[in-house]
Design a protein around this motif. Structure first.
Motif, PDB file in Angstrom:
ATOM      1  N   GLU A  14       0.809  -1.223   0.000  1.00 44.73           N
ATOM      2  CA  GLU A  14       0.000   0.000   0.000  1.00 44.73           C
ATOM      3  C   GLU A  14       0.846   1.277   0.000  1.00 44.73           C
ATOM      4  OE1 GLU A  14       0.435  -1.291   4.307  1.00 44.73           O
ATOM      5  OE2 GLU A  14      -0.040  -2.312   2.433  1.00 44.73           O
ATOM      6  N   GLN A  15       2.151   1.162   0.218  1.00 48.26           N
ATOM      7  CA  GLN A  15       3.042   2.330   0.225  1.00 48.26           C
ATOM      8  C   GLN A  15       3.926   2.429  -1.024  1.00 48.26           C
ATOM      9  OE1 GLN A  15       3.263   4.911   2.392  1.00 48.26           O
ATOM     10  NE2 GLN A  15       1.427   4.077   3.327  1.00 48.26           N
ATOM     11  N   ARG A  16       3.838   1.459  -1.915  1.00 44.88           N
ATOM     12  CA  ARG A  16       4.696   1.446  -3.104  1.00 44.88           C
ATOM     13  C   ARG A  16       4.523   2.694  -3.961  1.00 44.88           C
ATOM     14  NH1 ARG A  16       5.194  -4.583  -5.645  1.00 44.88           N
ATOM     15  NH2 ARG A  16       6.245  -5.512  -3.852  1.00 44.88           N
ATOM     16  N   GLU A  17       3.286   3.053  -4.253  1.00 44.51           N
ATOM     17  CA  GLU A  17       3.032   4.232  -5.085  1.00 44.51           C
ATOM     18  C   GLU A  17       3.589   5.493  -4.425  1.00 44.51           C
ATOM     19  OE1 GLU A  17      -0.666   6.643  -7.200  1.00 44.51           O
ATOM     20  OE2 GLU A  17      -1.039   4.683  -6.290  1.00 44.51           O
ATOM     21  N   THR A  18       3.409   5.613  -3.121  1.00 45.68           N
ATOM     22  CA  THR A  18       3.937   6.763  -2.378  1.00 45.68           C
ATOM     23  C   THR A  18       5.448   6.840  -2.520  1.00 45.68           C
ATOM     24  OG1 THR A  18       2.126   6.680  -0.781  1.00 45.68           O
ATOM     25  CG2 THR A  18       4.144   7.808  -0.078  1.00 45.68           C
ATOM     26  N   GLY A  87       9.320  21.481   3.294  1.00 45.22           N
ATOM     27  CA  GLY A  87      10.397  21.440   4.271  1.00 45.22           C
ATOM     28  C   GLY A  87      10.169  20.471   5.420  1.00 45.22           C
ATOM     29  N   GLU A  88       8.975  19.936   5.559  1.00 42.05           N
ATOM     30  CA  GLU A  88       8.667  19.002   6.632  1.00 42.05           C
ATOM     31  C   GLU A  88       8.958  17.585   6.146  1.00 42.05           C
ATOM     32  OE1 GLU A  88       4.443  17.435   8.054  1.00 42.05           O
ATOM     33  OE2 GLU A  88       4.798  19.513   8.645  1.00 42.05           O
ATOM     34  N   ARG A  89       9.618  16.805   6.953  1.00 46.43           N
ATOM     35  CA  ARG A  89       9.941  15.430   6.550  1.00 46.43           C
ATOM     36  C   ARG A  89       8.674  14.566   6.611  1.00 46.43           C
ATOM     37  NH1 ARG A  89      15.458  12.752   6.996  1.00 46.43           N
ATOM     38  NH2 ARG A  89      15.011  10.728   6.142  1.00 46.43           N
ATOM     39  N   PRO A  90       8.316  13.914   5.487  1.00 52.35           N
ATOM     40  CA  PRO A  90       7.096  13.090   5.475  1.00 52.35           C
ATOM     41  C   PRO A  90       7.298  11.776   6.218  1.00 52.35           C
ATOM     42  CG  PRO A  90       8.240  12.925   3.386  1.00 52.35           C
ATOM     43  CD  PRO A  90       8.977  13.953   4.190  1.00 52.35           C
ATOM     44  N   LYS A  91       6.184  11.145   6.559  1.00 57.97           N
ATOM     45  CA  LYS A  91       6.218   9.830   7.196  1.00 57.97           C
ATOM     46  C   LYS A  91       6.849   8.850   6.206  1.00 57.97           C
ATOM     47  CE  LYS A  91       3.143   6.369   9.157  1.00 57.97           C
ATOM     48  NZ  LYS A  91       2.822   5.305   8.223  1.00 57.97           N
ATOM     49  N   PRO A  92       7.789   8.012   6.655  1.00 58.52           N
ATOM     50  CA  PRO A  92       8.451   7.073   5.747  1.00 58.52           C
ATOM     51  C   PRO A  92       7.467   6.102   5.091  1.00 58.52           C
ATOM     52  CG  PRO A  92       9.611   7.178   7.843  1.00 58.52           C
ATOM     53  CD  PRO A  92       8.326   7.930   8.014  1.00 58.52           C
ATOM     54  N   ALA A  93       7.700   5.800   3.809  1.00 61.49           N
ATOM     55  CA  ALA A  93       6.906   4.800   3.105  1.00 61.49           C
ATOM     56  C   ALA A  93       7.440   3.405   3.410  1.00 61.49           C
ATOM     57  CB  ALA A  93       6.927   5.061   1.605  1.00 61.49           C
TER      58      ALA A  93
END
Length: 113
Positions: A14-18, A87-93
Motif C-alpha cells: 500500500e506504500q509502493r506508489e507513495t 520542508g517538513e519530513r514526510p512519514k516514511p513509506a
C-alpha cells in the motif's frame, strides 16, 4: 574504482506508489553532486516487498560528503506533492531500511561497434 551504495527498503504494497512518487518528485537532486555516477530505483517484481535504491559513487568520501551536505537534506525534505508541508519530513513509506556498501572490482558493458 567506484563504490556502490544499495539502500534496501522494505515497502508494504500500500506504500509502493507513495515511495515511487517521492523518488520521482526529487529526481535530479543527486545528479550534480561531486563524485556521483549512477542512480536506479529497483521495484520488486515478485516474491518480496523489498525495493533497492542503487547509487554509484567515485569514492566513499563523495558519498559521505553528499550525505552530510545540503544535497542529502534536499533529497529527503518533504514536498507538497507527497502530502507533507514544504520542508517538513514526510512519514516514511518504508518500514525498514538497510544500507549495503560494495566496491566495484570488475565491470562490463555492451561492446561498442
Amino acid at each position: 574504482m567506484s563504490i556502490v551504495k544499495i539502500n534496501v527498503l522494505t515497502v508494504p504494497e500500500e506504500q509502493r506508489e507513495t515511495l515511487e512518487k517521492r523518488f520521482a518528485n526529487r529526481a535530479g537532486t543527486v545528479d550534480g553532486s561531486d563524485g556521483f555516477e549512477w542512480f536506479e530505483l529497483l521495484r520488486p517484481v515478485e516474491g518480496t516487498d523489498t525495493y533497492l535504491v542503487y547509487t554509484r559513487w567515485r569514492a566513499e568520501e563523495d558519498f559521505q560528503k553528499w550525505m552530510s551536505g545540503m544535497g542529502s537534506q534536499a533529497a529527503h525534505r518533504g514536498t507538497p506533492q507527497d502530502g507533507s508541508a514544504q520542508g517538513e519530513r514526510p512519514k516514511p513509506a518504508a518500514t525498514d531500511a538497510t544500507l549495503w556498501t560494495f566496491e566495484v572490482v570488475q565491470q562490463a558493458g555492451p561492446k561498442q561497434d
